[in-house]
Design a protein around this motif. Structure first.
Motif, short mmCIF file in Angstrom:
data_model
loop_
_atom_site.label_atom_id
_atom_site.label_comp_id
_atom_site.label_asym_id
_atom_site.label_seq_id
_atom_site.Cartn_x
_atom_site.Cartn_y
_atom_site.Cartn_z
N ALA A 32 41.80 6.93 18.00
CA ALA A 32 41.61 5.73 18.82
C ALA A 32 41.60 6.02 20.31
O ALA A 32 40.77 5.49 21.06
N ASP B 214 37.26 2.01 24.02
CA ASP B 214 36.59 0.76 23.68
C ASP B 214 35.15 0.99 23.21
O ASP B 214 34.68 0.35 22.26
N LEU C 53 35.11 2.59 19.59
CA LEU C 53 35.55 1.61 18.60
C LEU C 53 34.52 0.51 18.41
O LEU C 53 34.29 0.04 17.29
N ALA C 54 33.88 0.10 19.51
CA ALA C 54 32.85 -0.93 19.43
C ALA C 54 31.66 -0.44 18.60
O ALA C 54 31.08 -1.19 17.80
N LYS D 106 32.70 -0.46 14.95
CA LYS D 106 32.74 -1.84 14.43
C LYS D 106 31.34 -2.35 14.13
O LYS D 106 31.09 -2.98 13.09
N SER E 230 41.93 -1.49 17.78
CA SER E 230 41.40 -2.23 18.92
C SER E 230 42.38 -3.25 19.48
O SER E 230 42.14 -3.84 20.53
N ASP F 23 42.98 -6.07 18.02
CA ASP F 23 42.44 -7.39 17.68
C ASP F 23 43.35 -8.04 16.65
O ASP F 23 43.11 -7.96 15.44
#
Length: 287
Positions: free
Chosen positions: A102, A107, A110-111, A114, A143, A145
């Motif tokens: 991670a 970001d 990870l984006a 996803k 993330s 979230d």
């Protein structure tokens, strides 16, 4: 071309991994990610040639992936390229945890993960769906979230371990009132049902202390498996035996069966771990 002997190869690649580990531990400024990744790819190639004959290589592969994650965190590569590698490894059946990468993914990485996982889940690739669902959960967790992760967990079939994870996620996010409300709504009825099952004549009531030990043992098992060492796998199998006893005492034996099935599915490439579980006389799911 002669195929390397798996025993000799395991010793040699172990020396390489020890070198990488010492350099990382010493805070070396060298970019060790390429070397660690080559080690991972090389071990995968050997496993494809020798399969079950190279059980010790499974442990080396876990160690190599962990070192690659550390090296990437120290000197992050291109996040989108790393995202592609993690996805390829996961869909190939390798035990790769998103959380380990991670920090290096960031970001952007990870984006990208996803986006690709969501596309797989929208499609009809049944053979990838199970892995994609696991990745979806791990990406949401990595993330931060919280709402997305809670929604993913809530969509799963109802189980105590899933409900407990939702409570932990909410508490970790500082949403204590929501965690308490969720626990009261979802977990209390199950405990009442357990109590009713235990009202048979001459059957002792199970102390709440035992029931509350179940999540603690599960967390301990996860920690041991994450060490990716043969001795830790052996200890994890012994913890599974104790966990089985706790579930029987709490009247939730079926939940233990489901837990073992999920554990084996997630770590199905760890042949040494599975061997230790069998040695502990814990039945593994068929197929």
């Amino acid at each position: 071309m002669s195929v390397p002997d798996p025993v000799e190869y395991t010793a040699k690649i172990g020396a390489v991994l020890d070198t990488v580990r010492r350099l990382l531990d010493s805070g070396s400024r060298a970019d060790l990610a390429p070397l660690a990744r080559r080690a991972v790819d090389d071990i995968v190639g050997m496993l494809e040639q020798h399969g079950a004959l190279a059980a010790d290589l499974e442990v080396r592969l876990d160690q190599a992936v962990a070192l690659y994650a550390r090296a990437c965190a120290a000197r992050p590569p291109d996040p989108e390229l790393l995202a592609d590698w993690v996805l390829e490894a996961a869909f190939s059946g390798r035990a790769v945890a998103v959380a380990d990468f991670a920090a290096a993914l960031g970001d952007a990485g990870l984006a990208r993960m996803k986006s690709i996982v969501d596309e797989v889940l929208r499609g009809k690739q049944a053979e990838k769906r199970e892995v994609a669902e696991r990745l979806q959960e791990e990406i949401a967790e990595a993330s931060g979230d919280v709402d997305g992760l809670v929604a993913i967990l809530a969509a799963k079939p109802p189980r105590v371990d899933v409900s407990l994870k939702i409570v932990r996620v909410l508490r970790a996010a500082g949403r204590h009132s929501e965690a308490i409300a969720y626990a009261a709504r979802v977990l209390t009825p199950q405990r009442k049902e357990t109590s009713r099952q235990q009202e048979a004549p001459r059957q002792k009531e199970v102390p709440r202390k035992e029931e509350e030990s179940i999540p603690e043992y599960r967390e301990r098992i996860e920690q041991l498996i994450a060490q990716k060492e043969a001795g830790a796998y052996r200890e994890a199998a012994q913890c599974l035996k104790k966990l089985r006893t706790l579930h029987k005492q709490a009247g939730t034996a079926e939940e233990f069966t489901g837990y073992v099935a999920e554990l084996v599915n997630v770590h199905r490439r760890k042949t040494r771990l599975l061997a230790e579980i069998r040695s502990a006389r814990i039945a593994l799911p068929k197929g």
